[in-house]
Design a protein around this motif. Structure first.
Motif, mmCIF file in Angstrom:
data_model
loop_
_atom_site.group_PDB
_atom_site.id
_atom_site.type_symbol
_atom_site.label_atom_id
_atom_site.label_comp_id
_atom_site.label_asym_id
_atom_site.label_seq_id
_atom_site.Cartn_x
_atom_site.Cartn_y
_atom_site.Cartn_z
ATOM 1 N N ARG A 68 -6.959 9.693 -0.012
ATOM 2 C CA ARG A 68 -6.700 10.518 1.166
ATOM 3 C C ARG A 68 -7.560 10.059 2.335
ATOM 4 O O ARG A 68 -8.702 9.651 2.164
ATOM 5 C CB ARG A 68 -6.993 11.990 0.863
ATOM 6 N N GLN A 69 -6.980 10.128 3.512
ATOM 7 C CA GLN A 69 -7.708 9.744 4.716
ATOM 8 C C GLN A 69 -8.951 10.621 4.884
ATOM 9 O O GLN A 69 -8.907 11.824 4.682
ATOM 10 C CB GLN A 69 -6.798 9.887 5.935
ATOM 11 N N ARG A 70 -10.065 9.989 5.193
ATOM 12 C CA ARG A 70 -11.358 10.655 5.407
ATOM 13 C C ARG A 70 -11.896 11.345 4.164
ATOM 14 O O ARG A 70 -12.720 12.249 4.243
ATOM 15 C CB ARG A 70 -11.254 11.666 6.560
ATOM 16 N N ALA A 71 -11.438 10.922 2.992
ATOM 17 C CA ALA A 71 -11.987 11.471 1.749
ATOM 18 C C ALA A 71 -13.431 11.013 1.574
ATOM 19 O O ALA A 71 -13.780 9.872 1.887
ATOM 20 C CB ALA A 71 -11.140 11.017 0.558
ATOM 21 N N GLU A 72 -14.271 11.905 1.084
ATOM 22 C CA GLU A 72 -15.692 11.569 0.903
ATOM 23 C C GLU A 72 -15.897 10.623 -0.263
ATOM 24 O O GLU A 72 -16.835 9.811 -0.268
ATOM 25 C CB GLU A 72 -16.499 12.847 0.705
ATOM 26 N N GLY B 126 0.833 -1.188 0.000
ATOM 27 C CA GLY B 126 0.000 0.000 0.000
ATOM 28 C C GLY B 126 0.868 1.238 0.000
ATOM 29 O O GLY B 126 1.764 1.380 0.837
ATOM 30 N N ILE B 127 0.633 2.129 -0.949
ATOM 31 C CA ILE B 127 1.439 3.346 -1.072
ATOM 32 C C ILE B 127 0.569 4.546 -0.737
ATOM 33 O O ILE B 127 -0.481 4.753 -1.346
ATOM 34 C CB ILE B 127 2.036 3.484 -2.485
ATOM 35 N N ILE B 128 1.021 5.328 0.227
ATOM 36 C CA ILE B 128 0.338 6.564 0.596
ATOM 37 C C ILE B 128 1.171 7.711 0.051
ATOM 38 O O ILE B 128 2.245 8.014 0.557
ATOM 39 C CB ILE B 128 0.167 6.658 2.123
ATOM 40 N N GLY B 129 0.662 8.319 -1.016
ATOM 41 C CA GLY B 129 1.418 9.335 -1.740
ATOM 42 C C GLY B 129 1.596 8.913 -3.175
ATOM 43 O O GLY B 129 2.336 7.965 -3.450
ATOM 44 N N PRO C 169 -9.756 3.044 -0.848
ATOM 45 C CA PRO C 169 -9.992 3.767 0.401
ATOM 46 C C PRO C 169 -8.871 3.554 1.409
ATOM 47 O O PRO C 169 -8.327 2.443 1.539
ATOM 48 C CB PRO C 169 -11.323 3.179 0.895
ATOM 49 N N PHE C 170 -8.527 4.605 2.114
ATOM 50 C CA PHE C 170 -7.391 4.613 3.029
ATOM 51 C C PHE C 170 -7.434 3.439 4.000
ATOM 52 O O PHE C 170 -6.449 2.710 4.169
ATOM 53 C CB PHE C 170 -7.383 5.949 3.791
#
Length: 326
Positions: free
Chosen positions: A185-189, A158-161, A197-198
């Motif tokens: 993104r965290q908490r993205a709608e 999992g890549i964040i960025g 999803p994050f």
């Protein structure tokens, strides 16, 4: 008229020691005065920038209280990608250009991520420590298995960025048989196409790699709650920024077996000292620490210097700066 007279420009590099001495910074094409300082303390800063036309900094903090004394300053050339050490609002209000370096470490950082991935999955530090402490002799066998070993191929990263470093890391990972998930993104709608999803990335990944910038939204992005959402067999790799991770929570997760391992190249304070939870627990067999060097292959640093000089040349010649931030 040029912002700075290229015949008389005074250029000050505040922390030249952030570039290894064996790396040559290319020369500018026009006459100028260039002064290198190995490092600069807060007490030395005002004196060194007060009559500079261009200031080069990697990590020296340039806040409004210092910059107000730099009456001739027209350009701050940051010798890195991150510009959180510069008061950008002040620079914008005073017409001071700010440039950074982009796209120089798309080989070095991904290789460091993958190196940490292999080392953590293969439990290389743990086995090295076992040999140091005589475990092999105590076992009295030709080999022993004190740490479970996992294959990298077939795992999920999992890549964040999803910037240039995230994309380059994904390409390298996929080349060795790793499935890649890009985290929304965290908490993205809503979840964008091509993203996951994050929370699902945390839950489904065998390794999570942090390659995003540090902002108000990403500070402590990975804390106790997020670590609890990860697999107990998963590892965390942070080559982004230290502030992305709650360091104490990470240590506790490693000690309790909440996650399997971690590779960390960046810290909340750099250089870190023994008060840092990660350094204080550096003997953990499932923790690998490196001193913010993921970006630092010789080829990457050489490219950084070339871009740095190109930014300064553009400023002196009143040409558009490709990497202008302000």
């Amino acid at each position: 008229m040029s912002l700075v007279d290229p015949q008389t420009a005074k250029i000050v590099f505040l922390d030249r020691d952030t570039i290894p001495p064996h790396i040559t910074i290319p020369s500018l094409s026009c006459p100028h005065q260039w002064i290198d300082y190995p490092e600069t303390s807060p007490q030395q800063l005002v004196e060194r920038i007060k009559d500079a036309d261009i200031v080069v900094t990697n990590k020296v903090i340039l806040d409004a209280s210092a910059l107000t004394h730099a009456k001739r300053l027209k350009h701050i050339a940051v010798a890195a990608t991150g510009v959180n050490n510069v008061d950008l609002d002040y620079c914008a209000s005073k017409g001071i250009q700010v440039s950074n370096i982009q796209g120089y470490a798309t080989q070095s950082v991904p290789e460091h991520v993958i190196a940490l991935l292999f080392a953590l999955f293969r439990r290389i530090p743990g086995y090295h420590k076992d040999i140091q402490t005589g475990e092999w002799q105590r076992q009295n066998k030709f080999c022993f298995f004190t740490h479970p070993i996992k294959d990298v191929a077939g795992s999920t990263l999992g890549i964040i960025g999803s910037g240039s470093l995230g994309r380059a890391t994904a390409t390298l990972a996929q080349a060795i048989g790793v499935k890649v998930l890009f985290a929304e993104r965290q908490r993205a709608e809503q979840c964008r196409e091509g993203y996951t999803p994050f929370e699902q990335v945390l839950a489904n990944s065998d390794a999570v790699s942090l390659l995003c910038p540090l902002t108000d939204d990403t500070r402590n992005l990975i804390g106790r709650d997020e670590l609890q959402q990860m697999k107990s067999s998963a590892v965390l790799i942070n080559t982004g920024r230290g502030g992305l991770v709650d360091e104490q929570a990470l240590v506790e997760a490693l000690q309790s077996g909440e996650i399997s391992g971690a590779g960390v190249d960046v810290f909340t304070e750099e250089p870190a000292d023994d008060s840092n939870p990660l350094l204080a627990n550096s003997t953990l067999p499932n923790l690998i620490l490196t001193p913010h060097v993921a970006w630092g292959s010789d080829s990457s640093i050489t490219r950084l210097c070339e871009i740095l000089v190109a930014n300064i040349e553009a400023s002196l010649q009143q040409h558009p700066i490709k990497n202008r931030v302000v």
